[in-house]
Design an enzyme around this catalytic site. Structure first.
Site, PDB file in Angstrom:
ATOM      1  NE  ARG A   5       4.388  51.198 -15.717  1.00 16.41           N
ATOM      2  CZ  ARG A   5       5.597  51.188 -15.174  1.00 16.41           C
ATOM      3  NH1 ARG A   5       5.851  50.425 -14.128  1.00 16.41           N
ATOM      4  NH2 ARG A   5       6.563  51.923 -15.675  1.00 16.41           N
ATOM      5  NE  ARG A  54      11.339  58.578  -8.099  1.00 17.69           N
ATOM      6  CZ  ARG A  54      11.900  58.388  -9.274  1.00 17.69           C
ATOM      7  NH1 ARG A  54      12.545  57.258  -9.542  1.00 17.69           N
ATOM      8  NH2 ARG A  54      11.829  59.305 -10.210  1.00 17.69           N
ATOM      9  CD  GLU A 114      16.233  49.964 -11.543  1.00 19.02           C
ATOM     10  OE1 GLU A 114      16.331  50.473 -12.677  1.00 19.02           O
ATOM     11  OE2 GLU A 114      15.281  49.288 -11.155  1.00 19.02           O
TER      12      GLU A 114
END
Ligand SMILES: C=C(O[C@@H]1C=C(C(=O)O)C=C[C@H]1O)C(=O)O
Length: 340
Positions: free
Chosen positions: A154, A220, A334
């Site tokens: 990535r 975020r 998560e």
């Protein structure tokens, strides 16, 4: 009207049962359908709908569909192995990398195909990425953790496209129950986009070398608004958020403390205090979070996690609990969501 005053409609998504997709589709034009189901398949166009099946459920009772709708007329296509749908304002791209002993190259190639498509079709504002990695904490053929192997590919693709760290989209990088690596991205043509960091967490793209050869590249959260001047009523796409402060995992082995810190991290991230750096004022709290996914490593923890989440989310929030591994072996939970 000047460019800055033109308002763009924002996209929306709902969770629905796998068999009720057409009912959900009746509320708008469907950009695509992501099935969180019992097997992973290559993305495809089925009855004119972009469809991606992810292996995220152990049985059909847990399966659900996430349906993305928009307002324009949707066209679909395929580009170097990735499948896409777009309506002139929004683009959904989906891809899958077959299981392999080393993911760096295939991840880079699949990301390059998707980023190239965004460039070519003019959807330059990528605001959300989801990545589902089977055996995320397992080792590849060379002994590198599969998540780290993926992060390498990535990072290399982002580098090729000169993606500055501050421009990266919010993302999720989470375990799945099978199928190699599957992903889907959302990008817009003209909606205003701001990448947001959490002042209590180190930016993931600055994580030190101990977490792998290349850091995870994501924000975020991303703030998406219909105009460039709107800093009060945009959408916030909250990335997968875990029990991390600075760059360190806290509360190893303690599920309740990890849930609490994950929720505290999101609460701070979306607060006006944190968003002041971006001149965004929305008065958000966890009660505004919706379209929530809670990823839980151990199935036996789900009841406790659900209890804790229900205390902090709105009773009207749509929440899905999924039993999958998380990107660091010491993370037990998560959470992600959207303020729409
Ligand atoms: C939980 C974290 O990272 C996870 C991995 C991500 C990725 O690699 O794209 C994005 C968000 C989370 O799903 C974290 O580093 O805080």
């Amino acid at each position: 009207m000047t460019q800055a005053q033109q308002t763009v409609n924002l996209p929306s998504s709902v969770f629905t049962g796998l068999t009720e997709v057409s009912h959900a589709a009746a509320t708008g034009n469907v950009l695509g359908v992501v099935n969180y189901t019992t097997e992973c398949t290559d993305p495809r166009v089925e009855n004119g709908l972009l469809t991606l099946d992810l292996h995220m459920a152990s049985d059909l009772g847990e399966a659900f569909a996430e349906v993305w709708t928009t307002t324009g007329t949707v066209e679909t296509g395929e580009h170097h192995g990735v499948v896409y749908a777009h309506d002139g304002e929004y683009l959904l791209v989906a891809g899958r990398i077959a299981p392999t002993g080393r993911y760096t190259e295939d991840t880079r190639a699949a990301y390059v195909a998707a980023l190239d498509l965004m460039d070519g079709l003019g959807y330059k504002n990528c605001f959300r990425m989801w990545n589902f990695l089977n055996d995320i904490n397992g080792d590849n053929a060379e002994g590198l953790e599969i998540y780290r192997d993926f992060c390498k590919g990535r990072a290399e693709a982002f580098e090729l496209f000169h993606f500055g760290d501050k421009e990266v989209p919010s993302a999720t990088g989470i375990g799945s129950q099978g199928g190699g690596i599957a992903f889907y991205f959302l990008a817009s043509r003209s909606a205003a986009l701001t990448s947001v960091e959490n002042s209590k967490q180190m930016a993931a793209y600055h994580y030190p070398r101990q977490y792998g050869p290349r850091p995870p590249k994501f924000a975020r959260a991303t703030y998406l608004a219909g105009t460039h001047t709107d800093r009060r009523s945009g959408q916030i796409y909250v990335a997968g958020t875990a029990s991390i402060r600075g760059h360190e995992t806290l509360h190893d082995g303690d599920i309740e403390a990890q849930v609490r810190l994950s929720l505290d991290n999101i609460e701070h991230l979306i607060s006006d205090e944190n968003l002041a750096d971006y001149e965004i004022t929305q008065g958000n709290s966890l009660l505004n979070l919706d379209n929530i996914k809670v990823y839980v490593r151990h199935r036996s923890d789900i009841p406790a996690v659900r209890r804790m989440c229900e205390e902090r989310f709105s009773p009207n929030a749509r929440v899905q609990y999924l039993n999958v591994d998380v990107c660091r072996a010491d993370l037990l939970v998560e959470i992600e969501g959207i303020i729409a």
